[in-house]
Design a protein around this motif. Structure first.
Motif, short mmCIF file in Angstrom:
data_model
loop_
_atom_site.label_atom_id
_atom_site.label_comp_id
_atom_site.label_asym_id
_atom_site.label_seq_id
_atom_site.Cartn_x
_atom_site.Cartn_y
_atom_site.Cartn_z
N TYR A 238 24.44 35.54 42.08
CA TYR A 238 25.80 35.02 42.09
C TYR A 238 26.77 36.20 42.17
CZ TYR A 238 29.51 31.72 40.58
OH TYR A 238 30.62 30.91 40.49
N MET A 239 27.54 36.26 43.23
CA MET A 239 28.53 37.33 43.35
C MET A 239 29.92 36.81 43.00
SD MET A 239 29.60 39.61 46.64
CE MET A 239 31.32 39.15 46.80
N ILE A 240 30.50 37.39 41.96
CA ILE A 240 31.84 37.00 41.54
C ILE A 240 32.84 37.64 42.51
CG2 ILE A 240 33.54 37.20 39.66
CD1 ILE A 240 31.06 37.28 37.74
N THR B 32 37.11 32.18 35.79
CA THR B 32 36.89 31.21 36.86
C THR B 32 38.21 30.55 37.24
OG1 THR B 32 36.40 29.62 35.10
CG2 THR B 32 34.53 30.64 36.21
N GLY B 33 38.33 30.27 38.53
CA GLY B 33 39.35 29.32 38.95
C GLY B 33 40.76 29.75 39.18
N SER B 34 41.07 31.03 39.15
CA SER B 34 42.45 31.33 39.49
C SER B 34 42.54 31.55 41.00
CB SER B 34 42.96 32.53 38.71
OG SER B 34 42.04 33.56 38.75
N GLY C 226 31.26 33.02 44.33
CA GLY C 226 32.01 32.06 43.52
C GLY C 226 33.27 32.66 42.95
N PHE C 227 34.13 31.83 42.43
CA PHE C 227 35.44 32.13 41.80
C PHE C 227 36.55 32.09 42.85
CE2 PHE C 227 34.65 34.46 37.53
CZ PHE C 227 33.49 33.75 37.32
N GLY C 228 37.48 31.18 42.64
CA GLY C 228 38.66 31.11 43.49
C GLY C 228 38.43 30.47 44.86
N VAL D 252 31.89 26.07 44.56
CA VAL D 252 33.23 25.55 44.28
C VAL D 252 33.18 24.88 42.91
CG1 VAL D 252 35.12 24.11 45.07
CG2 VAL D 252 33.59 25.16 46.74
N GLY D 253 33.97 25.38 41.99
CA GLY D 253 33.97 24.85 40.63
C GLY D 253 35.32 24.36 40.19
N SER D 254 36.22 25.31 39.97
CA SER D 254 37.52 24.94 39.43
C SER D 254 38.27 23.94 40.30
CB SER D 254 38.36 26.19 39.22
OG SER D 254 37.75 26.98 38.26
#
Lengths: 404, 266
Positions: B175-177, B183-185, B213-215, B232-234
């Protein structure tokens, strides 16, 4: 498990940052924060060995924080309780009104050294927040202070100080709206801004480096006390050192120099708030805010809500270093209720010219409990680690007055 | 049985697209709806990540915090999560599911007991936000032994040396941030920069399936489709919040959103 003699307690961890064979501490942090934390560890290890930095620290402690805090005997309280001699290490006399001044100042100095311009910290009672705001102003840093909305309201005088010093107070309205949520939010802020911001954790909690910086900074208290005891008694007498425990930063500073003494010689007594007492109630070990520690949780593992009149003690976790001191039986932990703390304040402020805040009032309560049972040759020293002005309103609401 | 996570990436590659990975919090906004949401988006996603709600999350942004709060308020427990995974897998046997959470929840349950239960109900992988390398070595081994994919994370702050060490021990999925953030901004960096970082990771370890992931939102997902997978999370959690606010059905709204997301990476 045994404590190692001759090695500062903060350094008794393994290469992964764990104390007590992996039971306490560690670095339970997101990958994003790993590198900044590693960089900070390297910087801190360098600075604590640098004569220039130590000189700078000592300069600030002396000229900015006002130098050595007083140590004196409480004759009236001693006479009234009729047992042990009661002495006070009045840390609240420091510029900044609480022990938090030491590690707020050190954190600002470290931030400066790191080249970062922003500093973020959490606060419960507002003592760390206030001192961090003042230190940031002094060193021209931009400060953000995270504080639960419940604490913003009950510790309003300190919030005023923070704002006047130019810090941004970030209200945290999640969960119980107290310190635990403020720390979480502050850590989230750090994860998002760790490239530009120095994280100053408000107590001896968090990933390994944060609790080390904190306890290293507050240990100024015990360095002074050792000198003061020898000056008064010509030696270190048979002692009981009583300190309140929230996260545990003041106790670690108050005890640091005395940990190598036999406990029959120097007994260490920590006092938690009754409904926020993971150490005294043998809570389970849990991972909170980056470290394994004794912590109040529910059966499912969620972090439990706590209740204390004192914002500084309203925290479910405890320092990993206190876990170590508890497991090695070097320190003993007990608790005091809101009512006991209030009664202690009443008695101490009536007999002596002291106005402890609610946090050290818990320590005074234990002193009042045990002193009558002890001999005249026994010496109790209480760390009066915070000034009561911030709790004036709470005292008036609960006991009807606040002595001026 | 071959690790199904590995196969999923191969299949997506055959279709010349990244794998689409959803993140929702298990129990958001309640137990029934969260399972319905997953069932309804299942045809458009390749892997489902289900979050284990924790009340002191130190790396989540506001959207996921809100989701966790709703799940906890509605009484979600690990026991329920395991039951729900079992139900999901019953209907969607070929869709891998990854549980994601904070170490405290696993530590409190007991590592060995937790892994055993995961295996029993059909969990395919685990992401533990605050158990990073090298502290996760033993736990990762335990996962491997039980054929559960332990997903290592790599952040923009991770040094190249550390990246190499992490990739060396990692399982098939990494998982690459995307950015320095919770998370989610909103994305703080350009998608171009993210792909550059992604390429660095891939160069070190071409065989690993690297997901970003993230954003990631409807707006940004298309520009990142050269990755092996996208999480896709937030954006989904936000859709649930929005639906609840407007008294709409979160199941249908999330389903629509995921369909749209999928269309942007085809």
């Amino acid at each position: 498990m045994k404590l190692k003699k001759g090695i500062n307690i903060i350094d008794q961890h393994d290469k992964f940052g764990f104390y007590c064979n992996g039971k306490f501490g560690g670095n339970f942090v997101a990958e994003t924060a790993r590198k900044p934390i590693e960089d900070l560890s390297k910087l801190f290890e360098k600075l604590r060995r640098s004569k220039k930095f130590l000189k700078k620290r000592d300069f600030y402690f002396k000229h900015y924080l006002g130098g050595e805090t007083p140590f004196f005997k409480l004759n009236n309280l001693t006479k009234y309780l009729g047992g042990a001699q009661i002495w006070c290490k009045d840390v609240s006399a420091i510029n900044g009104d609480a022990h938090k001044a030491y590690h707020a100042t050190v954190n600002a100095l470290i931030c400066k050294e790191s080249g970062k311009k922003f500093i973020a910290g959490d606060t419960g009672a507002g003592m760390f927040g206030k001192n961090l705001a003042l230190a940031a102003k002094e060193m021209k840093l931009s400060a953000k202070i995270f504080m639960g909305t419940k604490d913003i309201s009950r510790q309003a005088p300190n919030v005023k100080f923070m704002r006047e010093a130019g810090a941004e107070v970030v209200p945290v309205d999640s969960g119980s709206k107290t310190l635990v949520d403020a720390v979480s939010e502050c850590m989230r802020h750090y994860v998002s801004n760790c490239d530009t911001t120095h994280l100053a954790v408000g107590s001896a909690i968090g990933a390994n480096i944060f609790l080390k910086i904190c306890a290293w900074s507050t240990s100024q208290i015990s360095r002074e006390l050792k000198r003061q005891l020898i000056k008064e008694f010509g030696e270190i007498p048979k002692l009981k050192l009583i300190n309140v425990i929230g996260g545990g930063s003041s106790a670690l500073g108050f005890w640091n120099e005395f940990i190598d003494y036999d406990k029959k010689h120097v007994e260490l007594i920590g006092v938690e708030a009754k409904y926020a007492a993971p150490l005294a109630t043998n809570a389970k070990v849990a991972i909170l805010h980056g470290a394994a520690q004794y912590c109040l949780t529910d059966k499912e593992g969620q972090i439990a809500e706590t209740h204390s009149l004192s914002a500084g003690l309203d925290y479910p976790g405890s320092s990993p270093l206190h876990g170590l001191l508890k497991d090695t039986k070097r320190a003993r932990y007990t608790l005091a209720s809101d009512k006991e703390a209030l009664n202690a304040f009443k008695l101490v402020s009536k007999l002596e010219n002291l106005r402890p805040s609610l946090e050290p009032a818990h320590a005074w309560s234990e002193c009042i409990r045990i002193a009558p049972k002890l001999k005249k040759s026994d010496v109790i020293v209480v760390n009066n680690c915070g000034k009561g002005y911030k709790d004036k309103k709470i005292y008036i609401e609960n006991i009807g007055y606040y002595p001026e | 049985m071959k690790n199904s996570i590995d196969n999923i990436f191969k299949e997506a590659k055959k279709q010349n697209r990244p794998a689409l990975i959803s993140y929702t919090v298990c129990g958001d906004n309640n137990k029934e709806n969260s399972l319905n949401i997953l069932n309804s988006i299942s045809e458009n996603i390749d892997i489902a990540e289900w979050g284990i709600a924790h009340n002191c999350p130190t790396a989540d942004g506001k959207e996921i915090q809100n989701s966790s709060y709703r799940a906890l308020t509605n009484g979600i427990k690990l026991k329920n999560i395991f039951q729900m995974v079992k139900k999901y897998k019953k209907n969607n046997f070929s869709k891998p599911i990854i549980l994601m959470g904070y170490y405290q929840m696993i530590f409190n349950y007991g590592e060995v007991k937790f892994i055993k239960k995961c295996k029993e109900v059909g969990v395919d992988g685990l992401i533990v936000v605050d158990l990073s390398y090298p502290d996760n070595k033993d736990f990762a081994k335990l996962c491997k032994k039980n054929s559960i994919c332990f997903v290592q994370l790599i952040a923009p702050t991770t040094s190249k040396q550390r990246m190499k060490e992490i990739l060396k021990v990692s399982d098939t999925m990494v998982y690459m941030i995307s950015m320095i953030s919770t998370t989610g901004s909103a994305l703080k960096v350009t998608t171009k920069k993210i792909i550059e970082n992604y390429k660095i990771v891939k160069k070190i370890s071409p065989s690993k399936n690297v997901v970003i992931g993230f954003g990631i939102t409807e707006k940004t997902i298309g520009k990142l489709k050269s990755a092996d997978g996208l999480v896709v999370g937030s954006a989904i959690c936000k859709e649930i919040s929005k639906s609840l606010k407007h008294r709409q059905n979160p199941v249908t709204n999330v389903s629509k959103l995921v369909k749209k997301l999928k269309s942007k990476i085809l």
